[in-house]
Design an enzyme around this catalytic site. Structure first.
Site, PDB file in Angstrom:
ATOM      1  N   MET A  27     -59.064  -4.649  -4.029  1.00  0.00           N
ATOM      2  CA  MET A  27     -59.766  -5.897  -3.706  1.00  0.00           C
ATOM      3  C   MET A  27     -60.413  -5.733  -2.335  1.00  0.00           C
ATOM      4  O   MET A  27     -59.724  -5.598  -1.321  1.00  0.00           O
ATOM      5  CB  MET A  27     -58.794  -7.088  -3.725  1.00  0.00           C
ATOM      6  CG  MET A  27     -58.339  -7.451  -5.134  1.00  0.00           C
ATOM      7  SD  MET A  27     -57.286  -8.922  -5.185  1.00  0.00           S
ATOM      8  CE  MET A  27     -55.749  -8.278  -4.532  1.00  0.00           C
ATOM      9  N   SER A  28     -61.734  -5.752  -2.373  1.00  0.00           N
ATOM     10  CA  SER A  28     -62.499  -5.547  -1.154  1.00  0.00           C
ATOM     11  C   SER A  28     -62.191  -6.646  -0.143  1.00  0.00           C
ATOM     12  O   SER A  28     -62.174  -7.824  -0.489  1.00  0.00           O
ATOM     13  CB  SER A  28     -63.983  -5.562  -1.525  1.00  0.00           C
ATOM     14  OG  SER A  28     -64.734  -5.067  -0.469  1.00  0.00           O
ATOM     15  N   GLN A  79     -61.577   4.349  -4.228  1.00  0.00           N
ATOM     16  CA  GLN A  79     -62.556   3.863  -5.208  1.00  0.00           C
ATOM     17  C   GLN A  79     -63.979   3.920  -4.647  1.00  0.00           C
ATOM     18  O   GLN A  79     -64.244   3.434  -3.551  1.00  0.00           O
ATOM     19  CB  GLN A  79     -62.257   2.428  -5.626  1.00  0.00           C
ATOM     20  CG  GLN A  79     -63.148   2.023  -6.795  1.00  0.00           C
ATOM     21  CD  GLN A  79     -63.073   0.561  -7.137  1.00  0.00           C
ATOM     22  OE1 GLN A  79     -63.427  -0.299  -6.329  1.00  0.00           O
ATOM     23  NE2 GLN A  79     -62.616   0.265  -8.337  1.00  0.00           N
ATOM     24  N   CYS A 109     -67.303  -4.482 -10.631  1.00  0.00           N
ATOM     25  CA  CYS A 109     -67.578  -5.528  -9.640  1.00  0.00           C
ATOM     26  C   CYS A 109     -68.774  -6.375 -10.067  1.00  0.00           C
ATOM     27  O   CYS A 109     -69.859  -5.857 -10.331  1.00  0.00           O
ATOM     28  CB  CYS A 109     -67.832  -4.921  -8.267  1.00  0.00           C
ATOM     29  SG  CYS A 109     -68.056  -6.201  -7.033  1.00  0.00           S
ATOM     30  N   ASN A 209     -55.917  -5.377 -17.107  1.00  0.00           N
ATOM     31  CA  ASN A 209     -56.040  -6.160 -15.865  1.00  0.00           C
ATOM     32  C   ASN A 209     -56.662  -7.532 -16.142  1.00  0.00           C
ATOM     33  O   ASN A 209     -57.531  -7.663 -16.988  1.00  0.00           O
ATOM     34  CB  ASN A 209     -56.916  -5.350 -14.881  1.00  0.00           C
ATOM     35  CG  ASN A 209     -57.379  -6.149 -13.667  1.00  0.00           C
ATOM     36  OD1 ASN A 209     -58.582  -6.301 -13.449  1.00  0.00           O
ATOM     37  ND2 ASN A 209     -56.458  -6.656 -12.876  1.00  0.00           N
ATOM     38  N   GLY A 210     -56.174  -8.529 -15.401  1.00  0.00           N
ATOM     39  CA  GLY A 210     -56.767  -9.862 -15.455  1.00  0.00           C
ATOM     40  C   GLY A 210     -55.735 -10.945 -15.657  1.00  0.00           C
ATOM     41  O   GLY A 210     -55.104 -11.019 -16.716  1.00  0.00           O
ATOM     42  N   ASP A 211     -55.532 -11.781 -14.617  1.00  0.00           N
ATOM     43  CA  ASP A 211     -54.696 -12.976 -14.710  1.00  0.00           C
ATOM     44  C   ASP A 211     -53.206 -12.701 -14.905  1.00  0.00           C
ATOM     45  O   ASP A 211     -52.502 -13.528 -15.494  1.00  0.00           O
ATOM     46  CB  ASP A 211     -55.178 -13.894 -15.852  1.00  0.00           C
ATOM     47  CG  ASP A 211     -56.604 -14.373 -15.640  1.00  0.00           C
ATOM     48  OD1 ASP A 211     -57.112 -14.265 -14.512  1.00  0.00           O
ATOM     49  OD2 ASP A 211     -57.216 -14.860 -16.622  1.00  0.00           O
ATOM     50  N   GLY A 233     -54.114  -8.173  -9.342  1.00  0.00           N
ATOM     51  CA  GLY A 233     -54.925  -8.415  -8.155  1.00  0.00           C
ATOM     52  C   GLY A 233     -54.547  -9.679  -7.420  1.00  0.00           C
ATOM     53  O   GLY A 233     -53.643  -9.703  -6.580  1.00  0.00           O
ATOM     54  N   ARG A 234     -55.235 -10.796  -7.770  1.00  0.00           N
ATOM     55  CA  ARG A 234     -55.170 -12.012  -6.953  1.00  0.00           C
ATOM     56  C   ARG A 234     -53.780 -12.622  -6.819  1.00  0.00           C
ATOM     57  O   ARG A 234     -53.527 -13.362  -5.865  1.00  0.00           O
ATOM     58  CB  ARG A 234     -56.161 -13.044  -7.503  1.00  0.00           C
ATOM     59  CG  ARG A 234     -57.615 -12.620  -7.302  1.00  0.00           C
ATOM     60  CD  ARG A 234     -58.544 -13.422  -8.172  1.00  0.00           C
ATOM     61  NE  ARG A 234     -58.270 -13.158  -9.590  1.00  0.00           N
ATOM     62  CZ  ARG A 234     -58.702 -13.884 -10.598  1.00  0.00           C
ATOM     63  NH1 ARG A 234     -59.438 -14.943 -10.351  1.00  0.00           N
ATOM     64  NH2 ARG A 234     -58.408 -13.566 -11.842  1.00  0.00           N
TER      65      ARG A 234
HETATM   66  C1  LIG Z   1     -61.743 -10.701  -3.447  1.00  0.00           C
HETATM   67  C2  LIG Z   1     -61.796  -9.664  -4.542  1.00  0.00           C
HETATM   68  C3  LIG Z   1     -62.264  -8.399  -4.242  1.00  0.00           C
HETATM   69  C4  LIG Z   1     -62.341  -7.430  -5.250  1.00  0.00           C
HETATM   70  N1  LIG Z   1     -62.766  -6.169  -4.939  1.00  0.00           N
HETATM   71  C5  LIG Z   1     -62.766  -5.202  -5.895  1.00  0.00           C
HETATM   72  C6  LIG Z   1     -63.086  -3.848  -5.577  1.00  0.00           C
HETATM   73  O1  LIG Z   1     -63.332  -3.484  -4.414  1.00  0.00           O
HETATM   74  N2  LIG Z   1     -63.099  -2.956  -6.605  1.00  0.00           N
HETATM   75  C7  LIG Z   1     -62.803  -3.311  -7.884  1.00  0.00           C
HETATM   76  O2  LIG Z   1     -62.825  -2.469  -8.777  1.00  0.00           O
HETATM   77  N3  LIG Z   1     -62.467  -4.571  -8.208  1.00  0.00           N
HETATM   78  C8  LIG Z   1     -62.416  -5.505  -7.239  1.00  0.00           C
HETATM   79  N4  LIG Z   1     -62.009  -6.768  -7.560  1.00  0.00           N
HETATM   80  C9  LIG Z   1     -61.539  -7.060  -8.929  1.00  0.00           C
HETATM   81  C10 LIG Z   1     -60.017  -6.864  -9.037  1.00  0.00           C
HETATM   82  O3  LIG Z   1     -59.673  -5.499  -8.840  1.00  0.00           O
HETATM   83  C11 LIG Z   1     -59.506  -7.308 -10.419  1.00  0.00           C
HETATM   84  O4  LIG Z   1     -60.155  -6.556 -11.406  1.00  0.00           O
HETATM   85  C12 LIG Z   1     -59.741  -8.795 -10.681  1.00  0.00           C
HETATM   86  O5  LIG Z   1     -59.407  -9.583  -9.554  1.00  0.00           O
HETATM   87  C13 LIG Z   1     -58.947  -9.294 -11.907  1.00  0.00           C
HETATM   88  O6  LIG Z   1     -57.559  -9.110 -11.704  1.00  0.00           O
HETATM   89  P1  LIG Z   1     -56.589 -10.338 -11.265  1.00  0.00           P
HETATM   90  O7  LIG Z   1     -56.805 -11.443 -12.254  1.00  0.00           O
HETATM   91  O8  LIG Z   1     -55.210  -9.758 -11.330  1.00  0.00           O
HETATM   92  O9  LIG Z   1     -57.014 -10.742  -9.893  1.00  0.00           O
HETATM   93  C14 LIG Z   1     -61.945  -7.748  -6.570  1.00  0.00           C
HETATM   94  C15 LIG Z   1     -61.480  -9.027  -6.848  1.00  0.00           C
HETATM   95  C16 LIG Z   1     -61.394  -9.989  -5.860  1.00  0.00           C
HETATM   96  C17 LIG Z   1     -60.861 -11.350  -6.203  1.00  0.00           C
END
Ligand SMILES: Cc1cc2nc3c(=O)[nH]c(=O)nc-3n(C[C@H](O)[C@H](O)[C@H](O)COP(=O)(O)O)c2cc1C
Length: 342
Positions: A27-28, A79, A109, A209-211, A233-234
């Site tokens: 997560m950037s 990445q 992204c 991945n997701g939620d 992620g989040r």
């Molecule tokens: C603030 C933010 C920054 C993110 N940056 C990247 C990134 O740099 N590279 C990437 O592949 N995905 C990035 N993502 C996507 C996450 O890796 C992930 O695929 C997405 O949040 C869904 O997963 P989650 O529901 O568990 O958050 C980012 C997501 C968020 C919310």
């Protein structure tokens, strides 16, 4: 279908051993070195750098070095994002030269800044071009290369299975699929069943991945997708231990290293803050840390007064921020979530 316990077992990614199958998502602006160190210490199987723009990296622009530098963890995964094959290849070589054990390519992204530059998930609209980038990176480095994508650009173009198959043929060693299309951004609910079509299309490991944020959700995404691993992620906002606690639940053990008292939680948050200040310097570090501090307060000190919150999130004086944090976290005490995880 795989069960939760499978997440506790190691995974081989192109010859690199990953200790378990619950990963921290890149997560950037969030999963920088201090965050990844913590997630790893809590037991995440794999952590990934924030995306690095390959064009910037290839041109030696400031800021990229912090994103790619080796954090001393057993598996260093970097990445890359970009749209020029030559930059992606050069970025791969630079990252491998910094000790990357795995290079991941970002085709997920959705940000306009990235897709407007025709990178990230925009690459899913032109698979031939996407493949030229994959081939460039795979050809440039000796380490395994992996790919992260979405289900497709929109509902009418769910081409993740085709991209995954072509990527496998081109030498990609693992794919991660976020169960949304680009046009969904982060809306709606991730479609875990749609990830199963990618699982069926390839024989390399597939990461769903997701939620996901709990062992129950991890079990459900595994059941619906048939995937080999889970990426979170989040759910880590204000809780760098989430992947580790899911991995621990999969192994049937209690999660290690989670602060057990309000005082220990305050020490933990302050240490995270101080690590960010020393990585970025005080001026930049205190701005970058604010989102984390806000999340820690939201999650563990939701009843904190507006005044206390403002003090922590707006002060330019680190000592004042630290005092405010200690007050807020110790006053309110430990959240129920943390208590039950401990
Ligand atoms: C603030 C933010 C920054 C993110 N940056 C990247 C990134 O740099 N590279 C990437 O592949 N995905 C990035 N993502 C996507 C996450 O890796 C992930 O695929 C997405 O949040 C869904 O997963 P989650 O529901 O568990 O958050 C980012 C997501 C968020 C919310």
């Amino acid at each position: 279908m795989p069960e939760l316990t499978t997440l506790a077992s190691p995974l081989d990614v192109g010859g690199v051993r990953i200790r378990n199958r619950v990963f921290l998502a890149p997560m950037s602006g969030i999963t920088d070195e201090p965050f990844r160190q913590r997630a790893h210490a809590h037991g995440a199987g794999l952590v990934v750098s924030e995306m690095v723009a390959s064009g910037e990296l290839a041109k030696g622009r400031a800021g990229c070095d912090l994103r790619i530098r080796h954090s001393g963890l057993p598996v260093h995964m970097v990445q890359l994002a970009g749209r020029e094959a030559a930059h992606m290849a050069e970025g791969g070589r630079i990252a491998a030269g910094e000790g990357a054990d795995i290079i991941d390519i970002n085709m997920g992204c959705p940000a306009k800044k990235v897709t407007g530059g025709y990178a990230g998930s925009a690459l899913m609209r032109d698979l031939d071009h996407a493949l030229s980038l994959i081939e460039a990176v795979v050809g440039a480095v000796a380490v395994p290369v992996t790919l992260k994508m979405r289900l497709g650009w929109d509902e009418s173009a769910l081409n993740a299975p085709i991209l995954a198959r072509r990527a496998e043929e081109a030498g990609i060693k693992m794919v991660t699929v976020h169960g949304r299309t680009r046009c969904q951004f982060y809306q709606g609910k991730a479609d875990w069943r749609a990830i199963a079509r990618v699982r069926q299309a390839v024989s390399i490991p597939v990461v769903a991945n997701g939620d996901v944020g709990s062992p129950q959700e991890a079990a459900a995404i595994l059941e619906q997708s048939g995937a080999d691993a889970v990426m979170i992620g989040r759910a880590h906002y204000g809780a760098p231990w989430i992947a580790g606690s899911v991995a621990a639940a999969a192994a049937g053990i209690s999660a290690p290293g989670i602060s057990e008292t309000p005082r220990a939680l305050a020490d933990y948050v302050v240490a995270h803050y101080e690590d960010m200040l020393s990585l970025y310097g005080i001026e930049s570090g205190l701005r970058q840390a604010r989102k984390h501090l806000g999340w820690y307060l939201d999650r563990h000190a939701a009843g904190v007064s507006a005044e206390q919150r403002k003090r922590v999130l707006t002060s330019f004086e680190p000592a004042e921020v630290i005092l405010g944090l200690r007050d807020a976290l110790a006053d309110i005490g430990m959240s129920n979530e943390l208590r039950s995880a401990a």
